[in-house]
Every structure is written in C-alpha cells, then in structure tokens.
Design a protein around this motif. Structure first.
Motif, short mmCIF file in Angstrom:
data_model
loop_
_atom_site.label_atom_id
_atom_site.label_comp_id
_atom_site.label_asym_id
_atom_site.label_seq_id
_atom_site.Cartn_x
_atom_site.Cartn_y
_atom_site.Cartn_z
N ALA A 5 10.85 -33.52 -11.78
CA ALA A 5 11.13 -33.40 -13.21
C ALA A 5 12.61 -33.09 -13.44
N ALA A 6 13.19 -32.24 -12.59
CA ALA A 6 14.60 -31.90 -12.72
C ALA A 6 15.47 -33.10 -12.37
N GLU A 7 15.09 -33.86 -11.35
CA GLU A 7 15.83 -35.08 -10.99
C GLU A 7 15.82 -36.06 -12.16
N SER A 8 14.68 -36.16 -12.82
CA SER A 8 14.57 -37.03 -13.99
C SER A 8 15.49 -36.57 -15.11
N ASP A 9 15.56 -35.26 -15.33
CA ASP A 9 16.48 -34.71 -16.35
C ASP A 9 17.93 -35.04 -16.01
N LEU A 10 18.28 -34.91 -14.73
CA LEU A 10 19.64 -35.23 -14.31
C LEU A 10 19.95 -36.71 -14.52
N GLU A 11 18.99 -37.56 -14.20
CA GLU A 11 19.19 -39.00 -14.38
C GLU A 11 19.35 -39.35 -15.86
N LEU B 102 23.30 -21.20 -16.79
CA LEU B 102 23.86 -22.11 -17.78
C LEU B 102 24.96 -22.93 -17.12
N ALA B 103 24.88 -24.25 -17.28
CA ALA B 103 25.89 -25.14 -16.69
C ALA B 103 27.25 -24.81 -17.27
N LYS B 104 28.27 -24.95 -16.46
CA LYS B 104 29.61 -24.55 -16.88
C LYS B 104 30.28 -25.54 -17.83
N ARG B 105 30.03 -26.84 -17.67
CA ARG B 105 30.79 -27.83 -18.44
C ARG B 105 29.96 -28.66 -19.41
N PHE B 106 28.66 -28.57 -19.34
CA PHE B 106 27.79 -29.38 -20.19
C PHE B 106 26.70 -28.49 -20.77
N PRO B 107 26.15 -28.87 -21.91
CA PRO B 107 25.12 -28.03 -22.53
C PRO B 107 23.75 -28.20 -21.86
N PHE B 108 23.66 -27.76 -20.63
CA PHE B 108 22.43 -27.83 -19.85
C PHE B 108 22.16 -26.46 -19.25
N GLY C 230 15.52 -17.31 1.67
CA GLY C 230 16.14 -18.52 2.14
C GLY C 230 15.84 -19.76 1.31
N CYS C 231 15.15 -19.61 0.19
CA CYS C 231 14.76 -20.84 -0.54
C CYS C 231 14.82 -20.60 -2.04
N HIS C 232 15.47 -21.49 -2.76
CA HIS C 232 15.48 -21.51 -4.21
C HIS C 232 14.85 -22.81 -4.64
N ARG C 233 14.15 -22.80 -5.72
CA ARG C 233 13.47 -23.99 -6.20
C ARG C 233 13.95 -24.29 -7.61
N LEU C 234 14.57 -25.44 -7.77
CA LEU C 234 15.08 -25.84 -9.08
C LEU C 234 13.92 -26.41 -9.88
N CYS C 235 13.68 -25.82 -11.03
CA CYS C 235 12.52 -26.21 -11.80
C CYS C 235 12.86 -27.19 -12.91
N SER C 236 14.02 -27.08 -13.47
CA SER C 236 14.39 -28.00 -14.55
C SER C 236 15.89 -27.93 -14.75
N ALA C 237 16.44 -28.99 -15.30
CA ALA C 237 17.88 -29.00 -15.59
C ALA C 237 18.07 -29.44 -17.01
#
Length: 82
Positions: A8-14, A59-65, A75-82
């Motif tokens: 889902a996060a990859e889709s948001d990035l795309e 919060l993203a530094k350069r874009f409103p994301f 040792g593990c972080h899981r990105l849930c959404s972007a």
C-alpha cells in the motif's frame, strides 16, 4: 535494521511520483529521492517520532506527505503508509 515497505505504501509512492511528474518533468524523481531519503533516516531516528493512530509518524521534509511506521523490534521497522 530492516525496513519493509508495504504494498500500500509503494502504491502511495507511485501515485505521488505520477502526480508530481505530471506537474513538472523530473519532479516525480525528486519526490521519490526525497521520500526514500526520509525513509532511510529511520535507520537512525526510527522510534522517536510522535505516535498518531497507533503508528509513529514521520513528516516528509520536502513534500506534504507523512510516513507512518511501527517498530517491530530493535532491528526492524515496518513502513505502513506514505
């Protein structure tokens, strides 16, 4: 440390890439570079961000994301959404 980006996060990035690229050629690539740099920063700063809706929020530094993630273990972080 491992960081896993969910589908889902990859889709948001795309979608973000396509949106910014349609506005100005090259801006989509800059968007992805910026967001991936923010995601890479989790290797150092993961776990320090405010918890919102049960997830840490960076919060993203350069874009409103916002990047929502959770720390599964040291040792593990899981990105849930972007």
């Amino acid at each position: 440390m491992k960081i896993k980006i969910l589908d889902a996060a990859e889709s948001d990035l795309e979608e973000g890439y396509l949106f910014y690229e349609s506005r100005n050629p090259g801006l989509g690539s800059y968007f992805l570079d910026s967001l991936y740099a923010d995601i890479d920063s989790l290797a150092y700063f993961g776990g320090i961000h405010m918890i919102v809706f049960g997830y840490h929020r960076l919060l993203a530094k350069r874009f409103p994301f916002a990047i929502y993630y959770r720390v599964l273990d040291k040792g593990c972080h899981r990105l849930c959404s972007a």
